[in-house]
Scaffold this motif. Structure first.
Motif, short mmCIF file in Angstrom:
data_model
loop_
_atom_site.label_atom_id
_atom_site.label_comp_id
_atom_site.label_asym_id
_atom_site.label_seq_id
_atom_site.Cartn_x
_atom_site.Cartn_y
_atom_site.Cartn_z
N GLY A 45 0.80 -1.22 0.00
CA GLY A 45 0.00 0.00 0.00
C GLY A 45 0.83 1.27 0.00
N GLU A 46 2.11 1.15 0.35
CA GLU A 46 2.93 2.35 0.52
C GLU A 46 3.18 3.08 -0.81
N THR A 47 3.50 2.32 -1.84
CA THR A 47 3.80 2.97 -3.13
C THR A 47 2.56 3.70 -3.64
N ASN A 48 1.39 3.06 -3.49
CA ASN A 48 0.15 3.72 -3.91
C ASN A 48 -0.09 5.00 -3.10
N ARG A 49 0.20 4.93 -1.81
CA ARG A 49 0.01 6.10 -0.95
C ARG A 49 0.91 7.24 -1.44
N LEU A 50 2.14 6.92 -1.79
CA LEU A 50 3.08 7.94 -2.25
C LEU A 50 2.64 8.53 -3.59
N VAL A 51 2.12 7.68 -4.46
CA VAL A 51 1.62 8.16 -5.76
C VAL A 51 0.50 9.18 -5.53
N ALA A 52 -0.41 8.84 -4.61
CA ALA A 52 -1.54 9.75 -4.33
C ALA A 52 -1.03 11.07 -3.75
N LEU A 53 -0.05 10.99 -2.86
CA LEU A 53 0.53 12.21 -2.29
C LEU A 53 1.11 13.09 -3.38
N ALA A 54 1.83 12.46 -4.29
CA ALA A 54 2.46 13.20 -5.39
C ALA A 54 1.40 13.92 -6.20
N GLN A 55 0.30 13.20 -6.48
CA GLN A 55 -0.75 13.79 -7.32
C GLN A 55 -1.48 14.93 -6.62
N SER A 56 -1.39 14.96 -5.29
CA SER A 56 -2.02 16.07 -4.58
C SER A 56 -1.17 17.34 -4.71
N MET A 57 0.08 17.18 -5.17
CA MET A 57 0.96 18.34 -5.34
C MET A 57 0.96 18.84 -6.77
N GLN A 58 0.90 17.90 -7.69
CA GLN A 58 1.08 18.23 -9.10
C GLN A 58 0.21 17.25 -9.89
N ALA A 59 -0.63 17.76 -10.78
CA ALA A 59 -1.56 16.89 -11.50
C ALA A 59 -0.79 15.78 -12.21
N GLU A 60 0.27 16.19 -12.90
CA GLU A 60 1.14 15.19 -13.49
C GLU A 60 2.54 15.35 -12.92
N PRO A 61 2.82 14.64 -11.85
CA PRO A 61 4.07 14.86 -11.13
C PRO A 61 5.30 14.73 -12.01
N SER A 62 6.27 15.57 -11.73
CA SER A 62 7.54 15.50 -12.44
C SER A 62 8.12 14.11 -12.28
N PRO A 63 8.45 13.43 -13.38
CA PRO A 63 8.94 12.05 -13.28
C PRO A 63 10.19 11.93 -12.40
N ARG A 64 11.07 12.91 -12.50
CA ARG A 64 12.28 12.82 -11.68
C ARG A 64 11.93 12.85 -10.20
N GLU A 65 11.05 13.78 -9.84
CA GLU A 65 10.69 13.91 -8.42
C GLU A 65 9.86 12.71 -7.96
N MET A 66 9.06 12.18 -8.87
CA MET A 66 8.28 10.98 -8.56
C MET A 66 9.22 9.85 -8.14
N ASP A 67 10.30 9.70 -8.86
CA ASP A 67 11.25 8.63 -8.53
C ASP A 67 11.92 8.86 -7.18
#
Ligand code: ASP
Ligand code: MG
Length: 413
Positions: A45-67
């Motif tokens: 569940g952690e990776t999904n949680r992080l993905v959701a957090l990222a999307q709350s900052m940026q509609a399409e999160p920067s791939p570099r920052e996503m990693d």
């Protein structure tokens, strides 16, 4: 004594109690004298949680920052597992992918491994340490953190096993192996003792729930013995290997795969002249729609019906393209069907047996199931049928190819 790479997936390390159990298990292997490298996923569940957090900052999160963000999930697990091992008196050290170094290309969120440094790990093993490595991540030539795509920890494990020339790569998960077919559809489905890489890839729809298919491809390419096992139940699991075994041992059909992911489109009455296939499939591929099966039937009036299947998610878009094609080719029209299913029999044993396809068709005929499309490869026969007959078909084929029965065990004689 062997060098073993063991990968523990998200559910296996989903709570601190489970991480403790994994530590017990790893310590047990260490005490048997094996050299152990452990690859961990993020807690479930952690990776999904992080993905959701990222999307709350940026509609399409920067791939570099996503990693940068997603790689933290595995980093938490690796440290916790090392601590649990050290607490048990088992020397351990954890490394991120970057520290190892797992070097990748610079395609963020789906990077490919280009090189792995083994010095650091080998040195730790020589000193009797268990080495815990974060799965799913690496770094590019510039030192940026990269990730390998969802489910990528499997690939990390296989790549490490290849680089370290490990004796085996063990994937611990929440199923006890690869089955002849989905046990939810056929109660008598059996766990396979072994399956070849090729078969595993052809079993795709079933197999991919167990293992990231890219990891299987990788293992095949570098001939890494791969074993899928249940984390919390003892058992031999399923060995995925290059070795096909002797002809006597190998069953004709090893497994039955199926999916409901496809939809069918038929363009009726297209001119039966050179170039028509490309005038149909050209626009489809231009629309980035992937085509799986294709059939063309010519009629006597110099027209043909052209049928192909696409992923159901692409169906609407495909229909829009087909409407244009019908107009451009002056075809009679088109028909679409989303209520289809694809069933495949898979087995390397087919290479040395004739009549396997016919046995399949006969079994389906006996159940009154109409076959709409057929495609074959050296080790697979796939058919498209109406979705409502899917379970009936899978059960009938499972019985006809004697998959409910334990294979004859040479060694037991
Ligand atoms: N944590 C990553 C994911 O959820 C990688 C993995 O588990 O293999 O996709
Ligand atoms: Mg996984």
């Amino acid at each position: 004594m062997a060098l073993i790479v063991q990968k523990f997936g998200g559910t296996s390390v989903g709570t601190s109690e489970r991480i403790q159990s994994v530590a017990d298990k790893v310590q047990g292997f260490r005490e048997q004298g094996h050299d152990i490298v452990v690859v961990v996923s993020a807690m479930s569940g952690e990776t999904n949680r992080l993905v959701a957090l990222a999307q709350s900052m940026q509609a399409e999160p920067s791939p570099r920052e996503m990693d940068v963000l997603l790689s933290t999930g595995e980093q938490v697990t690796m440290a916790l597992l090392s601590m649990a091992l050290i607490e048990r008196g088992c020397p351990a050290v954890s490394y991120t992918g970057s520290q190892v170094a797992i070097v990748t290309d610079d395609v963020h969120t789906k990077a490919r491994i280009t090189h792995i440094g083994t010095e650091r790990i080998l040195n730790d093993l020589r000193h009797g340490r268990v080495v815990v490595v974060a799965g799913f991540q690496g770094r590019d030539e510039q030192g940026n953190i990269t990730t390998l795509g969802r489910g990528g920890s499997d690939t990390t494990a296989v790549a490490l096993a290849a680089a370290l020339k490990a004796d085996e790569c063990q994937i611990y998960t929440d199923v006890d192996g690869v089955y002849t077919t989905d046990p939810r559809v056929v109660q008598d489905a059996r766990r396979l003792d072994r399956i070849t890489f090729e078969e595993m890839l052809e079993m795709a729809s079933q197999g991919s729930k167990v293992l990231q298919l890219r990891a299987v491809e990788f293992a095949g390419k570098y001939n890494v013995n791969l074993r899928v096992l249940h984390t919390f139940q003892d058992g031999p699991g399923t060995l995925i290997t290059l070795d096909e075994g002797s002809a006597m041992e190998s069953p004709v059909v090893s497994g039955i795969a199926f999916n409901r992911d496809e939809a069918k489109l038929t363009i009726k009455g297209v001119p039966d002249v050179p170039g028509v296939a490309t005038r149909i499939l050209g626009p489809i591929s231009k629309a980035s729609i992937e085509v799986d099966m294709i059939v063309q039937n010519a009629a006597e009036d110099n027209t043909a019906d052209f049928t192909f299947t696409v992923h159901r998610n692409d169906y609407r878009r495909a229909v829009a393209v087909v409407e244009q094609i019908v107009a451009d080719l002056d075809a009679r029209g088109y028909e679409g069907d989303t209520k289809i299913a694809k069933v495949s029999i898979v087995g390397v044993g087919m290479r040395s047996h004739v009549g396997v396809a016919n046995q399949m068709f006969e079994a389906l005929a006996e159940e009154g199931i109409n076959i709409q499309i057929i495609s074959t490869s050296e080790i697979k026969v796939a058919v498209v049928i109406a979705e409502k007959y899917l379970e009936l078909a899978v059960r009938a084929l499972h019985t006809v190819f004697e998959l409910d029965r334990e294979p004859i065990d040479d060694e037991g004689v």
